[in-house]
Design an enzyme around this catalytic site. Sequence first.
Site, PDB file in Angstrom:
ATOM      1  N   LYS A 120       1.211  -1.210   4.474  1.00  0.00           N
ATOM      2  CA  LYS A 120       0.865  -1.566   3.091  1.00  0.00           C
ATOM      3  C   LYS A 120       1.082  -3.048   2.907  1.00  0.00           C
ATOM      4  O   LYS A 120       1.903  -3.659   3.600  1.00  0.00           O
ATOM      5  CB  LYS A 120       1.768  -0.816   2.113  1.00  0.00           C
ATOM      6  CG  LYS A 120       1.220  -0.714   0.715  1.00  0.00           C
ATOM      7  CD  LYS A 120       0.229   0.421   0.617  1.00  0.00           C
ATOM      8  CE  LYS A 120      -0.267   0.687  -0.769  1.00  0.00           C
ATOM      9  NZ  LYS A 120      -0.923   1.985  -0.860  1.00  0.00           N
TER      10      LYS A 120
HETATM   11  N1  GLU Z   1      -4.548   2.450  -1.224  1.00  0.00           N
HETATM   12  C1  GLU Z   1      -4.996   3.765  -0.900  1.00  0.00           C
HETATM   13  C2  GLU Z   1      -3.816   4.698  -0.685  1.00  0.00           C
HETATM   14  O1  GLU Z   1      -2.728   4.447  -1.185  1.00  0.00           O
HETATM   15  C3  GLU Z   1      -6.002   3.771   0.257  1.00  0.00           C
HETATM   16  C4  GLU Z   1      -5.485   3.240   1.550  1.00  0.00           C
HETATM   17  C5  GLU Z   1      -6.547   3.109   2.633  1.00  0.00           C
HETATM   18  O2  GLU Z   1      -7.678   3.482   2.416  1.00  0.00           O
HETATM   19  O3  GLU Z   1      -6.181   2.607   3.695  1.00  0.00           O
HETATM   20  O4  GLU Z   1      -3.930   5.731  -0.090  1.00  0.00           O
END
Ligand code: GLU
Length: 434
Positions: A120
């Site tokens: 993240k």
């Molecule tokens: N931000 C989204 C999540 O928390 C998508 C993450 C992604 O597609 O890599 O799942």
Amino acid sequence: MAIQDTTRMVSERIRDVEINPYEMMLQQLDMVREYTDIPDNIWQILRKPERTLEVSIPLTRDDGNVEVLTGYRVQYNSSRGPCKGGIRFHPGVTPEEVKALAGWMTWKCAVVNIPYGGGKGGICCDPSRLSRTELERLTRRYTAMIYPLIGTRRDIPAPDVNTNAQVMNWIVDTVQFLSGESNPGIVTGKSIEVGGALGRHEATGRGVMFATLGVLQRLGIDVEGASVAIQGFGNVGSIAARLLAEEGAKIIGISDVSGAHHCPSGFDMKQVLAYVSTSPGHLLAGLPHPGTEEISNDDLLTLDVDVLIPAALEAQITARNAGDVKARVIVEGANGPTTPEADLILGERGVTIVPDILANAGGVVCSYFEWVQNIQCFPWEEEETNQRLGRILQRALREVWTLAEERDISLRLAAFILGVERVATAIQLRGIFP
Ligand code: GLU
């Protein structure tokens, strides 16, 4: 195990975690421990992110002043594949939050069984104060600073809170200029024209809809006329609202940072979506809808509904308001919206919670499809994406539901057991280098 025993054991462990998402994630993780045979050595690895990068990003404002902002990229675990997870632009971004979100991505990718680890990123900033050109410069500089860490087979960012396809387009473009190569698979959630996948924009909301339908059906609640309240009207909340309304559900509560609105007879979602498509900041403020009253955020969370969908930020349902929540089912569109303490209170009151790592996994599953299409240089039809998305999420829900029934545990515990065990197995099979 009886609910009271679980409550006592967990309460003993619960400290004040309402404001520290990483502590919250670790407590959820620790609850899994006694349900598995994962050895202590592996637990130590599971409780820590592999790698954390903090960057200082000088942003030249449009007036020529320079502001130095702080950004992060955390790679939590890469045992099952390259790290995967979004980038968030928000004033609440902290290293602890990004670590927690990276951990949740790890368990999320494992529970839906796609070949990724978890990561993240985030920048502590208020994007509503930035112009488009400032946002672009910020994104490009941040990309350049995390560039040593990211890669199609290393770590693949995506949208999250306050980031979108345009931000992803700037990331892919910056990487292309830095590397000299076209490399669309380095980031997902891009516009279709630059290698995005048809269906990705709606995928998280669609996944929330699949999860809601799946759980309502198992609980014997008819979706036709089922009342729903949704906290957060961004990419996840607004699309889940539209799709659930199309399935016959009655959306009676909606909210965003500008306020909450209650319409007991059910919102006309077409009208609401048309309004936010042109409203300032795409916010609900000033929504002209008949039969609607403005309520507080807390009132929205405690509306008497069949389904509550928290689709905003973490730690929204806490020990403070969990006792007042009246929903029969909670489907977590956001990451980490329910604190462990609130989870216990709701569990004792018989509320069924579809946990975030399952309920909002549609986004990352579709990101996986986008990445596969980018690597193969072979785009799919939207229908194929949506069908595959449905199959993967339905399988994961079935597996989680079955485990929860077999062991008489919550869906969250079952999802964590499935996800964490898969990651632990990968770590054990690989062995520890050197
Ligand atoms: N931000 C989204 C999540 O928390 C998508 C993450 C992604 O597609 O890599 O799942």
